[in-house]
Design a protein around this motif. Structure first.
Motif, mmCIF file in Angstrom:
data_model
loop_
_atom_site.group_PDB
_atom_site.id
_atom_site.type_symbol
_atom_site.label_atom_id
_atom_site.label_comp_id
_atom_site.label_asym_id
_atom_site.label_seq_id
_atom_site.Cartn_x
_atom_site.Cartn_y
_atom_site.Cartn_z
ATOM 1 N N TYR A 1 14.730 -16.174 -27.714
ATOM 2 C CA TYR A 1 15.711 -15.694 -26.738
ATOM 3 C C TYR A 1 15.506 -14.197 -26.442
ATOM 4 O O TYR A 1 16.386 -13.554 -25.905
ATOM 5 N N PHE B 1 15.711 -13.741 -22.734
ATOM 6 C CA PHE B 1 16.938 -14.365 -22.248
ATOM 7 C C PHE B 1 18.172 -13.574 -22.663
ATOM 8 O O PHE B 1 19.153 -13.494 -21.914
ATOM 9 N N ALA B 2 18.138 -12.956 -23.842
ATOM 10 C CA ALA B 2 19.296 -12.218 -24.341
ATOM 11 C C ALA B 2 19.722 -11.106 -23.393
ATOM 12 O O ALA B 2 20.906 -10.804 -23.256
ATOM 13 N N TYR C 1 21.530 -12.925 -20.543
ATOM 14 C CA TYR C 1 22.259 -14.121 -20.972
ATOM 15 C C TYR C 1 23.666 -14.170 -20.387
ATOM 16 O O TYR C 1 24.088 -15.185 -19.831
ATOM 17 N N ASP C 2 24.402 -13.079 -20.512
ATOM 18 C CA ASP C 2 25.793 -13.090 -20.066
ATOM 19 C C ASP C 2 25.905 -13.310 -18.567
ATOM 20 O O ASP C 2 26.842 -13.951 -18.095
ATOM 21 N N MET D 1 25.196 -17.115 -17.678
ATOM 22 C CA MET D 1 26.125 -18.093 -18.242
ATOM 23 C C MET D 1 27.416 -18.134 -17.428
ATOM 24 O O MET D 1 27.894 -17.117 -16.942
ATOM 25 N N GLY E 1 25.494 -16.437 -29.873
ATOM 26 C CA GLY E 1 24.946 -15.734 -28.712
ATOM 27 C C GLY E 1 25.361 -14.280 -28.702
ATOM 28 O O GLY E 1 25.281 -13.587 -29.721
ATOM 29 N N THR E 2 25.833 -13.811 -27.564
ATOM 30 C CA THR E 2 26.229 -12.402 -27.443
ATOM 31 C C THR E 2 27.682 -12.177 -27.840
ATOM 32 O O THR E 2 28.215 -11.087 -27.633
ATOM 33 N N SER F 1 18.991 -15.078 -33.202
ATOM 34 C CA SER F 1 18.344 -14.024 -32.423
ATOM 35 C C SER F 1 18.917 -12.640 -32.742
ATOM 36 O O SER F 1 20.102 -12.379 -32.550
ATOM 37 N N MET G 1 20.397 -11.108 -29.576
ATOM 38 C CA MET G 1 21.751 -11.554 -29.268
ATOM 39 C C MET G 1 22.772 -10.809 -30.128
ATOM 40 O O MET G 1 23.819 -10.364 -29.639
ATOM 41 N N SER H 1 27.700 -24.901 -27.092
ATOM 42 C CA SER H 1 26.619 -24.707 -26.131
ATOM 43 C C SER H 1 25.388 -25.540 -26.491
ATOM 44 O O SER H 1 24.253 -25.073 -26.383
ATOM 45 N N HIS I 1 12.251 -24.119 -23.865
ATOM 46 C CA HIS I 1 13.361 -24.516 -24.718
ATOM 47 C C HIS I 1 13.363 -26.041 -24.815
ATOM 48 O O HIS I 1 13.469 -26.736 -23.799
#
Length: 244
Positions: A4, A7-8, A11-12, A15, A44-45, A65, A68, A106, A198
């Protein structure tokens, strides 16, 4: 587990924020007032962990992660005693602390490679729960994997990045491969491409129930799509509420 790292960073933004409110409401409906100490796996975050802490829960958020968790820690005030985050693997829960409840949302459990790994997670969660503790998690339904992700494509773009998501059938029954492509702008406005794969896999409800009962959970209830209703053949997301 999937990487991630890229992606991190975004990410927010990609999503759907409403999903966190749905997970929050589902969690609160299925915990009693005495269950205040919560471990959130695959946090996640940290958005859901923060929302739980704001409601008075004492929360530990764990994610594989480091990127994250770095973002999650930015949400924690120095004086905050109700919220903490740490890097860790749900396949190896070594925390000595015991919890009233553990959540895993998730479809994060779908990232386990096989049923043996799913069973390992269940075993670790069971050991981390106090007596009468509650484990809540969600997974993709078999319908979602077979039909919902069939020829699935999603594109998202801002001035700073572009995000492309394409899904294809995986090599196992009820599995899917998500190919994520990012074009991220640097400070000079130059875009750099990153690619991530993924892989997710789910199982029939009866297989999850069997693994949970083998682990020792004394009761298992199954719901669908954030509602307190039983799944049907078109349900997209299954929710399991398990009692130790």
């Amino acid at each position: 587990m999937a990487s991630y790292e890229t992606f991190a960073k975004i990410y927010d933004e990609v999503m759907d924020e409403n999903l966190y409110l749905d997970w929050l409401e589902f969690t609160c409906r299925h915990l009693n007032k005495s269950q205040q100490h919560v471990l959130e796996l695959a946090c996640g975050t940290g958005i859901l962990s923060v929302e739980l802490a704001n409601l008075g829960f004492k929360v530990c958020g764990l994610d594989l992660s480091e990127d994250m968790i770095k973002l999650a820690n930015k949400r924690v005030a120095e004086e905050d005693q109700m919220l903490r985050f740490k890097t860790g693997d749900m396949l190896n829960l070594t925390d000595k602390e015991m919890y009233d409840a553990v959540t895993c949302y998730s479809d994060s459990l779908c990232y386990m490679k096989n049923k043996s790994e799913v069973a390992e997670v269940f075993s670790g969660v069971f050991a981390a729960l106090k007596d009468e503790g509650t484990f809540i998690f969600d997974v993709h339904s078999t319908y979602q994997v077979e039909e919902g992700f069939s020829e699935y494509s999603y594109h998202y773009q801002t001035d700073d990045f572009a995000f492309l998501w394409e899904s294809y059938p995986g090599e196992h029954l009820f599995s899917v491969e998500h190919f994520l492509t990012f074009f991220v702008s640097d400070k000079k406005g130059k875009f750099e491409r990153f690619d991530e794969l993924h892989e997710e896999r789910t199982y029939e409800i009866k297989e999850y129930e069997s693994l949970l009962k083998d682990t020792g959970f004394k009761s298992v209830e199954v719901f669908a799509d954030f509602e307190d209703i039983k799944p049907d053949e078109l349900s997209k997301r299954w929710f399991f509420v398990c009692k130790k």
